[in-house]
Design a protein around this motif. Structure first.
Motif, short mmCIF file in Angstrom:
data_model
loop_
_atom_site.label_atom_id
_atom_site.label_comp_id
_atom_site.label_asym_id
_atom_site.label_seq_id
_atom_site.Cartn_x
_atom_site.Cartn_y
_atom_site.Cartn_z
N GLN A 68 0.82 -1.21 0.00
CA GLN A 68 0.00 0.00 0.00
C GLN A 68 0.85 1.26 0.00
O GLN A 68 0.45 2.28 -0.54
CB GLN A 68 -1.04 -0.02 1.12
CG GLN A 68 -0.52 -0.05 2.52
CD GLN A 68 -0.16 1.31 3.06
OE1 GLN A 68 -0.72 2.31 2.67
NE2 GLN A 68 0.79 1.33 3.96
N MET A 87 -2.73 -1.77 -5.15
CA MET A 87 -3.86 -1.89 -4.24
C MET A 87 -4.59 -3.22 -4.44
O MET A 87 -5.04 -3.84 -3.46
CB MET A 87 -4.83 -0.71 -4.40
CG MET A 87 -4.31 0.59 -3.82
SD MET A 87 -3.75 0.48 -2.10
CE MET A 87 -5.28 0.18 -1.25
N LEU A 103 -6.62 -0.57 4.35
CA LEU A 103 -6.64 -0.42 2.89
C LEU A 103 -7.71 0.58 2.44
O LEU A 103 -7.50 1.30 1.46
CB LEU A 103 -6.84 -1.78 2.22
CG LEU A 103 -5.64 -2.71 2.36
CD1 LEU A 103 -5.95 -4.09 1.81
CD2 LEU A 103 -4.41 -2.13 1.69
#
Length: 191
Positions: A68, A87, A103
């Motif tokens: 990330q 991602m 996330l």
């Protein structure tokens, strides 16, 4: 934390990072990289983040948090396709609600950089929803535990109360029998 504390933390983490690299301690190395990346992101030091992730040959790419960070770095550079790829890889590695919340927050920051504020808002709401449910669940645990303890202790108390009442009844019954026998003896002998 003020900037002096961030600077001293960065200096110490850089020293530990060098030590971990010299001693081939991959676990310490990856944790230092993640902490440094977090410090750079918190302080808004995108140059430091780029230097850390691109110029120093950091090889901690399989980690969810590092993926990330690479997505964020790609988005900072304007490469949103690459950011999406990172991602997607991150989402495949997400296992817990904590991972998902993390996330969603990263998606929020990337969508903000894209200028897609509606999607950013949706991701931010998802992030807060997961955080809220997690906090509520954690706060409920002591309450449920206390309720169980209360009912358990109440049951023990009621059991002891029944036992005490039985003993009282037994004593009263014996006393009544003794009084009845004494009355009978008195009546027979008319003393």
């Amino acid at each position: 934390m003020n900037t002096k504390q961030f600077d001293s933390a960065e200096t110490l983490l850089r020293e530990v990072l060098e030590w971990a690299e010299m001693n081939s301690d991959k676990n310490t190395y990856s944790k230092c990289v993640r902490l440094l990346a977090s410090i750079y992101e918190d302080t808004g030091n995108t140059k430091g983040l780029k230097d850390l992730l691109l110029n120093e040959g950091v090889t901690v790419t399989g980690n969810l948090k590092m993926l990330q960070y690479y997505a964020y770095l790609a988005a900072l550079g304007g490469d949103f396709r690459k950011s999406e790829d990172y991602m997607q890889k991150s989402w495949m590695k997400a296992r817990t609600s904590k991972d998902s919340a993390f996330l969603y927050y990263r998606e929020y920051t990337i969508d903000k950089l894209k200028g897609d504020f509606e999607e950013a808002l949706k991701n931010h709401e998802r992030y807060f929803y997961i955080q809220d449910t997690t906090v509520r669940a954690e706060l409920q645990q002591p309450i449920i535990s206390a309720q169980k303890d209360f009912y358990k202790n109440e049951a023990i108390y009621n059991t002891l109360l029944v036992k005490l009442n039985r003993e009282k009844l037994l004593i009263i019954s014996i006393a009544s029998i003794i009084v009845f026998v004494l009355m009978a003896v008195l009546h027979i002998f008319r003393i």
